[in-house]
Design a protein around this motif. Structure first.
Motif, short mmCIF file in Angstrom:
data_model
loop_
_atom_site.label_atom_id
_atom_site.label_comp_id
_atom_site.label_asym_id
_atom_site.label_seq_id
_atom_site.Cartn_x
_atom_site.Cartn_y
_atom_site.Cartn_z
N SER A 59 0.81 -1.23 0.00
CA SER A 59 0.00 0.00 0.00
C SER A 59 0.84 1.27 0.00
O SER A 59 0.39 2.31 -0.48
CB SER A 59 -0.93 0.01 1.22
OG SER A 59 -1.76 -1.13 1.24
N GLY A 65 -7.02 4.23 3.00
CA GLY A 65 -8.40 4.15 3.46
C GLY A 65 -8.52 3.22 4.66
O GLY A 65 -7.59 3.11 5.48
N ASN A 66 -9.63 2.52 4.74
CA ASN A 66 -9.87 1.62 5.88
C ASN A 66 -8.94 0.41 5.90
O ASN A 66 -8.86 -0.28 6.91
CB ASN A 66 -11.32 1.14 5.86
CG ASN A 66 -12.29 2.26 6.20
OD1 ASN A 66 -11.93 3.20 6.90
ND2 ASN A 66 -13.50 2.18 5.68
N ILE A 67 -8.24 0.18 4.79
CA ILE A 67 -7.29 -0.93 4.76
C ILE A 67 -6.21 -0.77 5.83
O ILE A 67 -5.64 -1.75 6.30
CB ILE A 67 -6.63 -1.03 3.35
CG1 ILE A 67 -5.72 -2.26 3.26
CG2 ILE A 67 -5.84 0.23 3.04
CD1 ILE A 67 -6.45 -3.55 3.34
N LYS A 68 -5.97 0.49 6.26
CA LYS A 68 -4.93 0.71 7.27
C LYS A 68 -5.30 0.04 8.59
O LYS A 68 -4.41 -0.37 9.34
CB LYS A 68 -4.70 2.21 7.48
CG LYS A 68 -5.86 2.96 8.09
CD LYS A 68 -5.56 4.45 8.18
CE LYS A 68 -6.75 5.22 8.75
NZ LYS A 68 -6.50 6.67 8.76
N TYR A 69 -6.59 -0.10 8.87
CA TYR A 69 -7.01 -0.74 10.12
C TYR A 69 -6.74 -2.24 10.07
O TYR A 69 -6.39 -2.85 11.09
CB TYR A 69 -8.48 -0.46 10.41
CG TYR A 69 -8.74 0.98 10.76
CD1 TYR A 69 -8.31 1.49 11.98
CD2 TYR A 69 -9.38 1.84 9.88
CE1 TYR A 69 -8.52 2.82 12.32
CE2 TYR A 69 -9.61 3.17 10.20
CZ TYR A 69 -9.18 3.65 11.42
OH TYR A 69 -9.38 4.97 11.75
N LEU A 70 -6.91 -2.84 8.91
CA LEU A 70 -6.56 -4.25 8.76
C LEU A 70 -5.06 -4.44 8.93
O LEU A 70 -4.60 -5.35 9.63
CB LEU A 70 -7.00 -4.76 7.38
CG LEU A 70 -6.53 -6.17 7.01
CD1 LEU A 70 -7.10 -7.20 7.98
CD2 LEU A 70 -6.90 -6.51 5.57
N THR A 103 -4.07 -3.93 12.58
CA THR A 103 -4.55 -5.05 13.39
C THR A 103 -3.61 -6.24 13.28
O THR A 103 -3.24 -6.87 14.29
CB THR A 103 -5.96 -5.47 12.97
OG1 THR A 103 -6.85 -4.36 13.15
CG2 THR A 103 -6.45 -6.65 13.79
N ASP A 114 -4.06 7.10 16.33
CA ASP A 114 -5.45 6.98 15.87
C ASP A 114 -6.37 6.68 17.07
O ASP A 114 -6.10 5.80 17.89
CB ASP A 114 -5.54 5.85 14.85
CG ASP A 114 -6.94 5.68 14.29
OD1 ASP A 114 -7.25 6.34 13.28
OD2 ASP A 114 -7.70 4.89 14.87
N ILE A 167 -9.47 5.39 17.37
CA ILE A 167 -10.15 4.09 17.42
C ILE A 167 -9.20 3.01 17.92
O ILE A 167 -9.52 2.23 18.82
CB ILE A 167 -10.71 3.72 16.04
CG1 ILE A 167 -11.78 4.72 15.60
CG2 ILE A 167 -11.28 2.30 16.04
CD1 ILE A 167 -12.28 4.52 14.20
N LEU A 186 -12.05 -7.22 1.68
CA LEU A 186 -11.82 -6.19 2.69
C LEU A 186 -11.36 -4.87 2.06
O LEU A 186 -11.66 -3.79 2.58
CB LEU A 186 -10.78 -6.67 3.70
CG LEU A 186 -11.25 -7.78 4.64
CD1 LEU A 186 -10.06 -8.38 5.38
CD2 LEU A 186 -12.27 -7.25 5.64
#
Length: 670
Positions: free
Chosen positions: A184, A201-206, A209, A266, A268, A668
């Motif tokens: 990425s 985008g939201n892929i950073k949370y995956l 994790t 972050d 969250i 995802l």
């Protein structure tokens, strides 16, 4: 120039020196021990010398063509905290090891992997590239595994198996996260990732994790902690010291870098880490209360104390521009935990050296007539519970103030509940350490072992005395460490130094209240519920032995179920693939026979025409060996079928796992 040489030296010297020490040990264990002590002393001195350089500017070293993308090393004040702690704990533990391991086997092998673990731990803390960090992280997993199984008994191998399975699994999950991160951002340099990850985008949370799970295994984070009590108990005490005081910090370091440096705190992710931290604090403290083996008590204690650090990491992101107090508390507790937990494990190991036992039911009353050992152990206890005047008070006060600051900022029932859990978990710490100390050093028992003459050498006591003095010194001079932490704020963005008054009436009162609650838990629950018997004929019970066990009742059954289901599915796949190959083989065979029959008719016609044109009988040289051609086709068919049968279920499992993983990632990322 000197600073870069020093930085490379503290990395390479233990890695190379481990093999030199091993070679010396094959001839003389005495000289090997001297060499190792000298080596760790030099590393400590060079690390201390680096302070004058790193306090002024960051030291960076890049060596191309190493580990694929090059070896990128960096030492700033934030990293220096971890490196200095590693060097001082390793030096004192090496001195302690020379006495502890006298009657243990595999000593030469132990020191080889002990020093390799030191080099890999330093490599983790100074790596500026995630690929370098991951490489050292995996080296450390395998070298520390050798330390855990050093005694080669059944329990140590069982603990080692649990540890290595968790370590390798965590490493693979971490690697998966790094693959996604590189895909990425096209970089794994930590200093470049903050700006790159911000655009994802939201892929950073995956990604985060996966990385946190990988580091969380080593940190002993719930629910990935199952290896910790087993490994801490099975390993020789010097290995347990570094597992708790240093190796757990490599996971903490990775989590801090991931959340605060890369994700810029972050909100969250910070909330999730905060909750996990409180789970660690509460569950670790509660389970420590139930234990009877001192090393298991201290193992769950380490799990609980790691929870304090995780809470601090979460608060750093939650407090945003007011994060400095949380940074202080987090890094301060990293240092303090390394000091007081090393001290308590050394005290425990000293008891084991004398009695070859650490169950409080069997060694009760041992320390009644051991005033020096009792005093050293008591200092460790006071440090962990946060008694004013000892080092644990400083970091726990900072973390408590950070939590109160978050409550003022956001309000609500959530942060009020967090403070309640903080107080209860801290009280658990007081309760289980009181249980341990009173049972071993105060309560008389029928074991009649307090008369045992303890052959404790001055060399054994020296590291414990130094750690005791350090605990007291920091407790009375907390600003000494705070001045160092002021220079460690740079990686945390907008954090700025602040003044802290530790010994206010409010802070001291909070600490005393927690201690009093802990004494009440000890008196009401531990003495009346867990302690059985009368007078000096007492013993403790452990109700948790029949409770839910994550490894036995959840992880192992799930693993077996996955294997069973996978085997069944792959058996079906095996049959389908083999039948397909057989079908193709039969088709090829039929087609070949058809071609042969057609060719034979042509040849017959050609033969008759040749006979008509020529009267000679040497036309037989054009004869086709039908049997030879048919046998070759049969052999080809058999080879095709053999290939089908030889493709086993493991091969299919790898392919199917890859396909499922790709599909999940596509889903995802969409």
């Amino acid at each position: 120039m000197n600073s870069t040489i020093y930085l490379l030296f503290i990395l390479l010297f233990p890695l190379i020196g481990s093999f030199i020490g091993f070679a010396i040990g094959m001839r003389s264990e005495k000289y090997r021990d001297i060499f190792n002590v000298v080596m760790t002393t030099i590393i400590f001195l060079v690390t201390s010398m680096l302070y004058k350089y790193v306090s002024v500017q960051t030291i960076e070293v890049s060596i191309p063509y190493v580990m694929g993308k090059g070896l990128h090393l960096k030492l700033d004040m934030f990293r220096y905290v971890f490196v200095w702690l590693t060097s001082v704990i390793w030096l004192l533990t090496t001195i302690y090891s020379t006495q502890y391991l006298v009657n243990h086997k595999n000593r030469n092998r132990y020191y080889l992997f002990f020093m390799l673990t030191l080099g890999s731990a330093i490599g983790i803390f100074i790596s500026e590239n995630f690929l370098n960090l991951f490489t050292f992280f995996e080296i450390m997993s395998f070298t520390s595994y050798a330390l855990i199984i050093n005694d080669e008994d059944e329990y140590s191998h069982e603990a080692g198996n649990t540890y290595i399975v968790m370590a390798v699994t965590g490493g693979l999950i971490l690697l998966m996260g790094l693959f996604l991160l590189y895909n990425s951002t096209q970089t794994l340099d930590i200093s470049e990732l903050s700006s790159s990850v911000g655009h994802l985008g939201n892929i950073k949370y995956l990604i985060v994790t996966l990385i946190i799970i990988g580091f969380g295994v080593k940190a002993g984070m719930v629910p990935l902690h199952i290896w910790l009590p087993k490994a801490y108990t099975a390993a020789p005490t010097p290995a347990t010291i570094v597992l708790s005081a240093i190796l757990a910090k490599t996971g903490i370091f990775g989590i801090i870098v991931t959340i605060e440096v890369i994700m810029s705190g972050d909100f969250i992710i910070s909330i999730i880490i905060l909750v996990l931290g409180f789970l660690n604090m509460f569950i670790g403290g509660f389970l420590a209360i139930m234990q009877r083996n001192i090393k298991r008590i201290l193992a769950y204690s380490s799990m609980s104390q790691i929870g304090y650090i995780l809470v601090g990491i979460g608060l750093i992101g939650i407090l945003k521009e007011h994060r400095t107090i949380a940074i202080y508390g987090t890094l301060y507790h990293v240092i303090n935990h390394g000091i007081f937990k090393a001290l308590l494990f050394m005290g425990t190991g000293t008891i084991y050296m004398v009695l070859n036992e650490v169950s409080i039911n069997k060694i009760g009353g041992f320390g009644i007539n051991k005033p020096l050992l009792k005093m050293i152990f008591f200092i460790g206890v006071l440090s962990v519970i946060g008694m004013p005047g000892f080092n644990g008070f400083t970091s726990k006060t900072l973390l408590h103030e950070a939590l109160i600051e978050a409550q003022h900022m956001y309000g609500g029932i959530f942060f009020k509940s967090c403070e309640v859990v903080f107080i209860i978990s801290s009280s658990f710490t007081v309760a289980y350490l009181l249980k341990l100390f009173v049972a071993v050093f105060i309560d008389k028992s029928t074991n009649d072992i307090q008369k045992v003459k303890a052959k404790i050498t001055k060399i054994t006591l020296f590291p414990m005395i130094m750690l005791s003095l350090l605990s007291v010194y920091i407790g009375f001079n907390p600003n000494t460490i705070l001045h160092v932490l002021d220079k460690s704020l740079k990686p945390f963005g907008n954090a700025h130094p602040i003044a802290v008054d530790f010994y206010t009436f409010t802070n001291v009162k909070s600490s005393i209240i927690i201690i009093l609650i802990g004494i009440m838990i000890y008196t009401v629950f531990i003495r009346r519920v867990l302690k059985k018997g009368e007078g000096s004929n007492w013993y403790y019970v452990n109700p948790t032995l029949n409770w839910l066990n994550l490894e036995k009742h959840i992880y192992v059954p799930i693993g077996k179920s996955v294997i069973f289901i996978s085997t069944y599915i792959f058996h079906i796949v095996d049959g389908a693939v083999i039948n397909s190959v057989a079908f193709i083989g039969n088709g090829v065979d039929s087609f070949s026979k058809m071609e042969i029959d057609y060719g034979k008719s042509i040849i017959i016609k050609m033969k008759s025409r040749f006979i008509t044109l020529f009267s000679r009988g040497d036309i037989n040289k054009f004869k086709i060996d039908e049997h030879k051609e048919t046998s070759e086709l049969i052999n080809i068919k058999r080879k095709i079928e053999d290939i089908g049968y030889n493709m086993n279920s493991l091969t299919y499992s790898l392919f199917i796992f890859g396909i499922v993983l790709i599909v999940c990632l596509i889903f995802l990322m969409s």
